[in-house]
Design a protein around this motif. Sequence first.
Motif, PDB file in Angstrom:
ATOM      1  N   GLN A  72       4.524  -5.849   0.802  1.00  0.00           N
ATOM      2  CA  GLN A  72       5.663  -4.981   0.539  1.00  0.00           C
ATOM      3  C   GLN A  72       6.030  -4.965  -0.942  1.00  0.00           C
ATOM      4  O   GLN A  72       6.248  -3.894  -1.530  1.00  0.00           O
ATOM      5  CB  GLN A  72       6.862  -5.431   1.375  1.00  0.00           C
ATOM      6  CG  GLN A  72       6.681  -5.229   2.874  1.00  0.00           C
ATOM      7  CD  GLN A  72       7.859  -5.751   3.669  1.00  0.00           C
ATOM      8  OE1 GLN A  72       8.792  -6.331   3.111  1.00  0.00           O
ATOM      9  NE2 GLN A  72       7.829  -5.567   4.979  1.00  0.00           N
ATOM     10  N   GLU A 119       3.359  -3.073  -3.070  1.00  0.00           N
ATOM     11  CA  GLU A 119       3.482  -1.622  -2.982  1.00  0.00           C
ATOM     12  C   GLU A 119       4.606  -1.113  -3.883  1.00  0.00           C
ATOM     13  O   GLU A 119       4.437  -0.108  -4.590  1.00  0.00           O
ATOM     14  CB  GLU A 119       3.740  -1.215  -1.528  1.00  0.00           C
ATOM     15  CG  GLU A 119       2.555  -1.425  -0.605  1.00  0.00           C
ATOM     16  CD  GLU A 119       2.888  -1.119   0.842  1.00  0.00           C
ATOM     17  OE1 GLU A 119       4.079  -0.810   1.112  1.00  0.00           O
ATOM     18  OE2 GLU A 119       1.981  -1.199   1.697  1.00  0.00           O
ATOM     19  N   ALA A 120       5.743  -1.811  -3.886  1.00  0.00           N
ATOM     20  CA  ALA A 120       6.869  -1.404  -4.732  1.00  0.00           C
ATOM     21  C   ALA A 120       6.521  -1.563  -6.216  1.00  0.00           C
ATOM     22  O   ALA A 120       6.860  -0.703  -7.045  1.00  0.00           O
ATOM     23  CB  ALA A 120       8.107  -2.222  -4.387  1.00  0.00           C
ATOM     24  N   GLU A 145       3.503  -1.513  -7.724  1.00  0.00           N
ATOM     25  CA  GLU A 145       2.537  -0.513  -8.183  1.00  0.00           C
ATOM     26  C   GLU A 145       3.162   0.878  -8.237  1.00  0.00           C
ATOM     27  O   GLU A 145       2.849   1.672  -9.139  1.00  0.00           O
ATOM     28  CB  GLU A 145       1.311  -0.530  -7.273  1.00  0.00           C
ATOM     29  CG  GLU A 145       0.517  -1.823  -7.359  1.00  0.00           C
ATOM     30  CD  GLU A 145      -0.732  -1.796  -6.499  1.00  0.00           C
ATOM     31  OE1 GLU A 145      -1.060  -0.724  -5.952  1.00  0.00           O
ATOM     32  OE2 GLU A 145      -1.378  -2.846  -6.374  1.00  0.00           O
ATOM     33  N   ARG A 146       4.042   1.180  -7.298  1.00  0.00           N
ATOM     34  CA  ARG A 146       4.718   2.471  -7.318  1.00  0.00           C
ATOM     35  C   ARG A 146       5.566   2.619  -8.585  1.00  0.00           C
ATOM     36  O   ARG A 146       5.533   3.665  -9.251  1.00  0.00           O
ATOM     37  CB  ARG A 146       5.578   2.625  -6.067  1.00  0.00           C
ATOM     38  CG  ARG A 146       6.264   3.974  -5.957  1.00  0.00           C
ATOM     39  CD  ARG A 146       6.968   4.127  -4.621  1.00  0.00           C
ATOM     40  NE  ARG A 146       7.960   3.078  -4.389  1.00  0.00           N
ATOM     41  CZ  ARG A 146       7.821   2.111  -3.493  1.00  0.00           C
ATOM     42  NH1 ARG A 146       6.729   2.038  -2.739  1.00  0.00           N
ATOM     43  NH2 ARG A 146       8.768   1.200  -3.333  1.00  0.00           N
ATOM     44  N   ASP A 147       6.300   1.556  -8.928  1.00  0.00           N
ATOM     45  CA  ASP A 147       7.117   1.593 -10.145  1.00  0.00           C
ATOM     46  C   ASP A 147       6.250   1.626 -11.394  1.00  0.00           C
ATOM     47  O   ASP A 147       6.615   2.272 -12.390  1.00  0.00           O
ATOM     48  CB  ASP A 147       8.050   0.377 -10.187  1.00  0.00           C
ATOM     49  CG  ASP A 147       9.079   0.394  -9.070  1.00  0.00           C
ATOM     50  OD1 ASP A 147       9.331   1.493  -8.519  1.00  0.00           O
ATOM     51  OD2 ASP A 147       9.617  -0.683  -8.738  1.00  0.00           O
ATOM     52  N   TRP A 167       3.182   2.982 -11.846  1.00  0.00           N
ATOM     53  CA  TRP A 167       2.589   4.292 -12.098  1.00  0.00           C
ATOM     54  C   TRP A 167       3.633   5.345 -12.432  1.00  0.00           C
ATOM     55  O   TRP A 167       3.292   6.393 -13.015  1.00  0.00           O
ATOM     56  CB  TRP A 167       1.753   4.741 -10.901  1.00  0.00           C
ATOM     57  CG  TRP A 167       0.564   3.869 -10.659  1.00  0.00           C
ATOM     58  CD1 TRP A 167       0.298   3.117  -9.552  1.00  0.00           C
ATOM     59  CD2 TRP A 167      -0.528   3.637 -11.563  1.00  0.00           C
ATOM     60  NE1 TRP A 167      -0.882   2.431  -9.703  1.00  0.00           N
ATOM     61  CE2 TRP A 167      -1.420   2.731 -10.926  1.00  0.00           C
ATOM     62  CE3 TRP A 167      -0.833   4.096 -12.841  1.00  0.00           C
ATOM     63  CZ2 TRP A 167      -2.581   2.290 -11.539  1.00  0.00           C
ATOM     64  CZ3 TRP A 167      -1.997   3.650 -13.456  1.00  0.00           C
ATOM     65  CH2 TRP A 167      -2.860   2.756 -12.799  1.00  0.00           C
ATOM     66  N   LYS A 168       4.883   5.079 -12.095  1.00  0.00           N
ATOM     67  CA  LYS A 168       5.953   6.004 -12.486  1.00  0.00           C
ATOM     68  C   LYS A 168       6.482   5.712 -13.885  1.00  0.00           C
ATOM     69  O   LYS A 168       7.144   6.570 -14.482  1.00  0.00           O
ATOM     70  CB  LYS A 168       7.113   5.915 -11.485  1.00  0.00           C
ATOM     71  CG  LYS A 168       6.803   6.510 -10.113  1.00  0.00           C
ATOM     72  CD  LYS A 168       8.017   6.394  -9.207  1.00  0.00           C
ATOM     73  CE  LYS A 168       7.737   6.999  -7.833  1.00  0.00           C
ATOM     74  NZ  LYS A 168       8.920   6.862  -6.926  1.00  0.00           N
ATOM     75  N   SER A 227      -0.421  -8.364  -8.493  1.00  0.00           N
ATOM     76  CA  SER A 227      -0.571  -7.196  -9.358  1.00  0.00           C
ATOM     77  C   SER A 227       0.044  -7.433 -10.728  1.00  0.00           C
ATOM     78  O   SER A 227      -0.506  -6.988 -11.756  1.00  0.00           O
ATOM     79  CB  SER A 227       0.075  -5.972  -8.710  1.00  0.00           C
ATOM     80  OG  SER A 227      -0.549  -5.645  -7.498  1.00  0.00           O
ATOM     81  N   ARG A 264      -7.028  -3.489  -2.895  1.00  0.00           N
ATOM     82  CA  ARG A 264      -5.888  -2.856  -3.560  1.00  0.00           C
ATOM     83  C   ARG A 264      -5.765  -3.354  -4.999  1.00  0.00           C
ATOM     84  O   ARG A 264      -5.507  -2.559  -5.919  1.00  0.00           O
ATOM     85  CB  ARG A 264      -4.614  -3.158  -2.773  1.00  0.00           C
ATOM     86  CG  ARG A 264      -3.416  -2.381  -3.278  1.00  0.00           C
ATOM     87  CD  ARG A 264      -2.142  -2.760  -2.554  1.00  0.00           C
ATOM     88  NE  ARG A 264      -1.090  -1.825  -2.905  1.00  0.00           N
ATOM     89  CZ  ARG A 264      -0.676  -0.846  -2.140  1.00  0.00           C
ATOM     90  NH1 ARG A 264      -1.205  -0.671  -0.935  1.00  0.00           N
ATOM     91  NH2 ARG A 264       0.276  -0.032  -2.543  1.00  0.00           N
TER      92      ARG A 264
END
Length: 230
Positions: free
Chosen positions: A55, A58-59, A61-63, A65-66, A84, A210
Amino acid sequence: MNPILQTEAATLSPIALFMEADWVVKAVMLGLLLASIWTWAIIIGFWLKLGRTRQRTEAFERDFWKAEDIDAFYKSQTHTDLPSARVLNAGVTEWRRSTQGQKIDREGTRDRLATVMGSAVAREIDQLSDRLNVLATVGSVAPFVGLFGTVWGIMRSFTAIASQQNTSLSVVAPGIAEALFATAIGLFAAIPAVIAYNRFSHAINRIEARLNRFADGFHATLSRQLDGER
């Protein structure tokens, strides 16, 4: 034999089977029971650990790439203990070392970045896989330990036949029941360990894939930035 225990043994009472077992079979049962408790502790801890890691990754990597400023994002995540984040830290550290000189070796920098981040991924997977070998060991060894207790208990039953010169079921049944109970405990410890090992191995493989995708994407970003360096 205590008549009460004998009656309970006939109904497959676990306590009665344990109390009436030979000391060797008792040692086997206790060892397998402790292995089962240890296995379940690892399973629960591993399940919670992988769930949190998945969990949070995922948060993260999302942040990432943004984020418009990688350096600012890196500084804000310096103390994050996610796999990561450590891969990111390894890549940024190598990037700074390789580009601090006046002359930049682009191909050498790309190779070093790939090597460093690949090593970071492997290191993180090794840490995540810690204690997974315990499940593999219990899953493969516990049935044989239980089988040893079974063989010993059956030998004891045959000894009782020889000493009493009586082949009735009442003479051999208690020893055989105790022996088979040792095998049952061995399977009770082994089956969850094998299932958990396979499931966790699959989950770790997915996390590794991942991390490799994240490392490849970050490597591509740095490579594009490297093309713009003088």
